[in-house]
Design an enzyme around this catalytic site. Structure first.
Site, short mmCIF file in Angstrom:
data_model
loop_
_atom_site.label_atom_id
_atom_site.label_comp_id
_atom_site.label_asym_id
_atom_site.label_seq_id
_atom_site.Cartn_x
_atom_site.Cartn_y
_atom_site.Cartn_z
N ASP A 98 0.79 -1.23 0.00
CA ASP A 98 0.00 0.00 0.00
C ASP A 98 0.83 1.28 0.00
O ASP A 98 0.35 2.34 0.40
CB ASP A 98 -0.91 0.00 1.23
CG ASP A 98 -0.13 -0.27 2.52
OD1 ASP A 98 1.08 -0.04 2.52
OD2 ASP A 98 -0.75 -0.70 3.51
N GLU A 134 -1.81 5.21 3.09
CA GLU A 134 -1.85 3.81 2.65
C GLU A 134 -3.26 3.30 2.39
O GLU A 134 -3.47 2.49 1.47
CB GLU A 134 -1.15 2.91 3.68
CG GLU A 134 0.36 3.09 3.77
CD GLU A 134 0.79 4.27 4.64
OE1 GLU A 134 -0.10 4.98 5.19
OE2 GLU A 134 2.00 4.49 4.79
N HIS A 211 6.72 4.66 12.91
CA HIS A 211 7.08 5.51 11.78
C HIS A 211 5.91 6.11 11.02
O HIS A 211 6.10 6.94 10.14
CB HIS A 211 7.92 4.72 10.77
CG HIS A 211 7.12 3.73 9.97
ND1 HIS A 211 6.75 2.51 10.47
CD2 HIS A 211 6.59 3.80 8.72
CE1 HIS A 211 6.05 1.86 9.55
NE2 HIS A 211 5.93 2.62 8.49
N ARG A 213 3.10 8.10 9.19
CA ARG A 213 2.94 9.54 8.97
C ARG A 213 1.88 10.15 9.88
O ARG A 213 2.07 11.23 10.43
CB ARG A 213 2.50 9.80 7.53
CG ARG A 213 3.64 10.05 6.61
CD ARG A 213 3.21 9.95 5.16
NE ARG A 213 4.36 9.55 4.40
CZ ARG A 213 5.05 10.34 3.59
NH1 ARG A 213 4.67 11.57 3.39
NH2 ARG A 213 6.11 9.90 2.95
#
Ligand code: UD1
Ligand code: UDP
Length: 377
Positions: A98, A134, A211, A213
């Site tokens: 994704d 994603e 991690h 976003r």
């Protein structure tokens, strides 16, 4: 006899790990002509994977730039890929997962009327902005795909609900298990002396990765502060955090963890030591997709520090819990697993909702069957 031409495309660490078993299976089969293209959306983190799995790409678009925007990744990947698709003229273009590379790859395939095969299709969180971007990438890739290789029945059902034709949906398992089962070794010894020196028997080692976003900012501050509090209150805890190369993640980590004792920030690990570290640790705290799949398979309780997950299977199996992004909630959930042995044991069961380790072979067989028997090309 005619051969099936497949272009495998990937760009980041997790795609590389999950695509590697497919690349191996296709490269060993004479019925395929396979070319491997990396966009190199990631550079160092991708190169680690290429080295471990001994993959030499036929094409390396080398698009990585520090601070790259989503638009830059998309356009740079598409422009590079278009030339390769025109030159190689594949019958099938495979993408996995994704990321923005996946969406860009699928769109180029579609524009050139190449059959797109989406590996790890059908995952849905139900929130377009989480994970961001994603959830949108995987939905848009689905629209452009000819083959939907769903890792689980739940993922296949998501696609059926969205009215994708059932004959294009294949439940294969997740190739992450194919990769994982090949690298785990209960007597594994780390090359790194620090990882070897940790007392896995008497200390409770928490493996942390973060991690995403949408977590960068307050949620990540909350996650790190909760962990810091747990460490301060429990002398037998050590945290190992192989930190992502994203500077925005690093600056939050520096600010909160500083030089905290017993919180060990290390560089991203190669896949072999990382997978074996999951196998040896006490507990995993993560916002990663792939790690959420690996930890249940290895019987490690995993707390998912996100608002929602597109991987409900680990939660239903009892090995994973959604800890959210509220500081107090995360602190309570980690503390419980540290101090309540019964609760810990309830979660520490090896379950394998993500596949039997043969997803790559299944994908190979589906492609071959469709190409040689169904004449759908
Ligand atoms: C990307 C994917 C995400 C996936 C993650 C796996 C998108 C939009 N996001 O997120 O779905 O979960 O990869 O890790 O596709 N960097 C380096 N070297 C590297 C890799 C990254 O320095 O090898 C730094 C750069 O500063 C870069 C930043 O990390 O700008 C972010 O990289 P990027 O690929 O844009 O997004 P990820 O957060 O890694
Ligand atoms: N991983 C790794 N080294 C690390 C951290 C993770 O090899 O230091 C592997 C991990 O085993 C998993 C994959 O990277 O297979 C997950 O990647 P990431 O969390 O970056 O992306 P996501 O799965 O969230 O898209």
């Amino acid at each position: 006899m005619d051969k099936l031409k497949v272009l495998t495309v990937f760009g980041t660490r997790p795609e590389g790990i999950k695509m590697a078993p497919i690349i191996k299976v296709l490269s060993e089969d004479k019925r395929f002509i396979q070319r491997v293209c990396v966009t190199a959306q990631h550079r160092e983190m991708l190169d680690q994977v290429l080295k471990i799995f001994n993959i030499t790409p036929d094409y390396d678009l080398d698009i990585f730039q520090h601070g790259q925007s989503l638009t830059q990744i998309t356009t740079r990947a598409m422009e590079g890929l278009e030339k390769i698709v025109k030159e190689f003229q594949p019958d099938v273009l495979l993408v996995q997962g994704d990321t923005t590379t996946v969406f860009a790859g699928a769109l180029v395939g579609f524009y050139h009327q190449v059959k797109v095969g989406h590996v790890e299709a059908g995952l849905r969180s139900g929130n377009l902005y989480s994970p961001y971007p994603e959830e949108a990438n995987r939905k848009m890739t689905g629209v452009l795909s000819h083959y939907h290789f769903a890792p689980t029945i739940a993922a296949a059902n998501n696609l059926l609900v969205e009215n994708y034709p059932s004959e294009k949906i294949f439940v294969t398992g997740n190739t992450v298990i194919d990769a994982l089962l090949r690298v785990i070794d209960d007597s594994y010894i780390f090359e790194d002396s620090f990882l070897n020196s940790l007392d896995y028997q008497n200390k409770k080692i928490i493996l942390l990765t973060a991690h995403r976003r949408e977590n960068i900012g307050e949620p990540m501050v909350n996650i790190f502060q909760a962990i810091k509090r747990v460490v301060e209150e429990n002398n037998d805890i050590e945290v190992v955090y192989p930190i992502h190369l994203n500077p925005n993640v690093r600056s939050i980590s520096d600010k909160i963890f500083g030089d905290s004792d017993r919180i060990h920030i290390i560089e991203p690990l190669d896949y072999l030591p990382f997978a074996n570290l999951i196998n040896k640790c006490y507990l995993v705290v993560t916002d990663s997709g792939g790690v959420q799949e690996e930890a249940p398979t290895l019987g490690k309780p995993v707390l998912v520090v996100r608002k929602e997950t597109e991987r409900p299977e680990g939660i239903e199996a009892g090995t994973a819990k959604l800890a959210g992004i509220i500081k107090e909630d995360i602190y309570q959930m980690i503390s419980e697993l540290i101090n309540d042995r019964r609760k810990y044991d309830e979660m520490a069961n090896a379950v394998n909702p993500y596949g039997d380790g043969n997803a790559s072979e299944k994908i190979r067989d589906i492609l071959i069957n469709d190409y040689f028997n169904n004449n759908s090309f």
